[in-house]
Design a protein around this motif. Structure first.
Motif, mmCIF file in Angstrom:
data_model
loop_
_atom_site.group_PDB
_atom_site.id
_atom_site.type_symbol
_atom_site.label_atom_id
_atom_site.label_comp_id
_atom_site.label_asym_id
_atom_site.label_seq_id
_atom_site.Cartn_x
_atom_site.Cartn_y
_atom_site.Cartn_z
ATOM 1 N N ILE B 104 0.865 -1.181 0.000
ATOM 2 C CA ILE B 104 0.000 0.000 0.000
ATOM 3 C C ILE B 104 0.899 1.227 0.000
ATOM 4 N N THR B 105 0.699 2.114 -0.963
ATOM 5 C CA THR B 105 1.524 3.316 -1.017
ATOM 6 C C THR B 105 0.637 4.491 -1.441
ATOM 7 N N ILE B 106 1.251 5.675 -1.526
ATOM 8 C CA ILE B 106 0.531 6.830 -2.061
ATOM 9 C C ILE B 106 1.027 7.013 -3.498
ATOM 10 N N LEU B 186 3.999 5.999 4.119
ATOM 11 C CA LEU B 186 4.177 6.234 2.691
ATOM 12 C C LEU B 186 4.250 4.890 1.969
ATOM 13 N N ILE B 187 4.789 3.885 2.663
ATOM 14 C CA ILE B 187 4.789 2.514 2.143
ATOM 15 C C ILE B 187 4.472 1.565 3.285
#
Lengths: 290, 379
Positions: B104-106, B186-187
């Motif tokens: 999951i990241t942005i 962020l991650i």
């Protein structure tokens, strides 16, 4: 002509009573910007540099007819103030502060796009249209009026490119800092589109840097839509490779984010790649830019 | 801030994600003790904050106490990609039926969180993304709408999985998404997420990078950010509030922006070698530049210093006073070239010149580097 800022731009400064807000209000007024008001909750009724201060954005907009806002608000309060500004009907917002949590920027971006607001930043020096005005922190001495547009991910490099052009008697129509954060409120291609449509702009310089995929995506826009010449410089050729962990970003992007990858994408789109900033002078000469 | 695997695994476990039995060891004897409790065979994993650790020999197996002694001894105190191994994670060796990927990241471009899954987890996941994109699926989450479990279920259906795996996997996605939100990551990544022979899932690796800008408001206990920086100069940079990256050259750099700092490195790198990257951001004061001078002078064998600053938000005349104070107090002899433009530039030039700094007044950094090269020549 210019993009984003023109003679009818009426600016409020949010966080105007702070050290940076008041100093920058001075420089913006000195440059001829119509700064019509400021907002700091709790400081309404006072004034800074002769500009009236209001407690709320709504009040400031109602009293002054402001249609644009520039932020010098502490990072922790930016999200709240940003939503307030959009709800007050302001259509152009510049977010100068750095270190705003990404989670907040994600919300800000989503709300601004939903409401049709053009917002720049965070971590942007703002916008400067030479001879017309500026929103943000760009130092006026670097700029001269003319017909070249500049978009930069880095604030300091936007000054550098404008400065080199100005020294070579090439002026700028508008200089736009898009912000240096991993998520910004408007992407590079959105700003390129404004320059492509602007009658006062003959050519555009893109100042990018290693990482992310703004330049690769912009290359798609350049090849599909741009008729005006585009030159691009990408900083970070000699930057050490980060000790990157995790794969999700690279998988989603499908691009490397390296300087070389960006150069290839931009060249393929027909943009001229500048290996070093000073080469922008020869490029401007080649197109006889003013 | 990146967390170590063992720190991230603790957070994953507290949030309901199945993780292996494990312990963290700083010595061979500690490792031996932990392995005795878990039972052999065990995995020994070097705790270093760098990707590609497995391919660099940082992840090993031990089937007996003798083997463990040997492996633990060789890992502890060694370097993985230049980073010293101070701790090793000792954990149960899972039986692997299948390796999945979950991240999951942005997504910077769309400005939205994105969940990425693949049925082919492991070290070659990025290769898989290029060669077999059909084995990867991703979904962006609308920040105004939020995350709901059905989004994970429909994402996994895109991979053509059986319902039993979809049910178990979507639970883990929900738990990891919750962690990503609460820790403002962020991650957040599990690679591989292992499918056990009984169909259960186990997160045998954990990546978590927290947004530095959010650290002050995260309500959970996090390890100290400055402590974990290995390089003493970089640690000092963080402590005084600037970004410092240690490099192996001999020309020191102070810049007032990241882009300008990178461009300075690029131009210096054509003929000379930068000793560091240093970026002040928008907080220049006389004291800050005094400390920056002190920091870059800690580097051995420095031949010259290049100062590249703009007066937009920064009071560069104040910064110049700090530089001069440092030069005078420490009797600095190496050449210093400064390019300082913008608000109050003339005043700044006067201050620099009063301390013997070479001032270049043209905008192009190349001109200033030419001047520097003229003064010091090649290495």
């Amino acid at each position: 002509m210019s993009i984003l800022i023109n003679d009818s731009t009426r600016v409020i400064v949010q966080g105007i009573t702070g050290r940076i807000g008041s100093a920058q209000t001075h420089w913006m007024l000195e440059y001829g910007t119509k700064v019509v008001g400021g907002v700091t909750p709790g400081k309404g009724g006072s004034s800074v540099e002769g500009v009236p201060v209001f407690d709320s954005v709504n009040e400031a907009v109602k009293e002054t007819g402001a249609n644009a806002s520039v932020f010098f608000v502490p990072a922790a309060f930016v999200l709240d103030a940003f939503l307030e500004t959009i709800d007050a009907g302001v259509k152009l917002i510049v977010i100068v502060p750095e270190h705003i949590p990404v989670k907040d920027v994600v919300k800000m971006r989503s709300y601004a796009i939903e409401k049709g607001v053009f917002a720049l930043g965070p971590t942007t020096p703002g916008i400067l249209a030479p001879g017309k005005g500026k929103m943000g922190i760009m130092p006026a001495s670097m700029f001269a009026p003319g017909r070249v547009g500049i978009i930069s991910r880095s604030g300091t490099l936007s000054y550098e490119f404008a400065g080199i052009l100005s020294e070579n008697h090439v002026g700028q129509s508008t200089v736009v800092g898009m912000g240096a954060d991993p998520v910004v409120l408007r992407n590079l291609a959105d700003i390129l589109e404004l320059f492509e449509e602007d009658e006062g702009t003959d050519a555009v310089i893109v100042v990018g840097e290693v990482g992310g995929e703004q330049e690769e995506k912009a290359a798609g826009f350049i090849s599909r839509r741009m008729k005006k010449p585009v030159a691009a410089y990408i900083a970070g050729k000699h930057s050490p490779q980060g000790k990157r962990m995790g794969h999700a970003g690279a998988i989603v992007r499908g691009t490397s984010g390296t300087v070389q990858g960006k150069h290839e994408a931009l060249r393929a789109a027909g943009a001229e790649v500048l290996e070093s900033p000073i080469h922008v002078a020869q490029w401007a000469k080649k197109y006889n830019l003013k | 801030m990146r967390l170590h695997e063992y720190e991230a695994l603790d957070i994953f476990e507290q949030n309901g994600i199945p993780v292996p039995r494990r312990g963290i060891a700083g010595t061979m004897h500690e490792a031996l003790h932990i392995a005795g409790e878990i039972g052999y065979p065990v995995m020994l994993k070097a705790q270093v904050l760098v990707g590609g650790r497995g391919l660099a020999g940082g992840i090993r197996t031990a089937s007996t106490p003798d083997e463990l002694k040997e492996v633990a001894d060789s890992l502890l105190g060694s370097d993985i990609k230049g980073l010293p191994v101070r701790k090793i994670l000792v954990c149960e060796k899972a039986e692997i039926a299948q390796e999945l990927y979950l991240g999951i990241t942005i997504d910077g471009y769309s400005g939205k969180p994105v969940i990425v899954v693949s049925t082919e987890g492991g070290v070659l996941i990025e290769e898989t993304a290029r060669t077999s994109p059909e084995k990867i699926a991703a979904i962006h989450i609308d920040p105004n709408f939020g995350y709901y479990p059905y989004l994970a279920r429909s994402l996994l259906r895109m991979l053509g999985l059986k319902q039993q795996l979809i049910t178990a996997w979507s639970d883990v996605i929900g738990q990891l998404y919750n962690i990503a939100l609460r820790y403002e990551s962020l991650i957040a990544e599990i690679n591989p997420l292992v499918v056990l022979p009984n169909g259960g899932l186990l997160a045998v690796d954990a990546v978590l990078e927290v947004d530095d800008s959010a650290l002050s408001r995260i309500r959970f206990t996090l390890p100290d950010r400055v402590d974990r920086i290995e390089n003493p100069l970089e640690r000092r940079g963080r402590a005084i509030g600037v970004t410092y990256v240690d490099l192996d050259g001999d020309i020191g750099i102070i810049s007032s922006g990241a882009g300008l700092g990178m461009a300075s490195m690029d131009i210096i790198g054509e003929k000379m070698k930068p000793a560091n990257f240093l970026e002040t951001g928008g907080g220049i004061t006389a004291d800050l530049l005094y400390r920056c001078m002190d920091l870059i002078m800690m580097k051995q064998g420095l031949r010259a210093i290049f100062i590249n600053v703009y007066g937009g938000i920064n009071p560069i005349h104040e910064g110049a006073k700090g530089v001069i104070r440092y030069i005078q107090e420490h009797n600095v002899k190496i050449p210093i070239v400064a390019k300082a433009l913008g608000n109050r530039q003339e005043e700044t030039w006067e201050i620099f010149r009063s301390g013997g700094v070479h001032v270049v007044t043209e905008a192009a950094t190349e001109k200033a580097i030419d001047k520097l090269y003229e003064l010091v020549g090649p290495a």
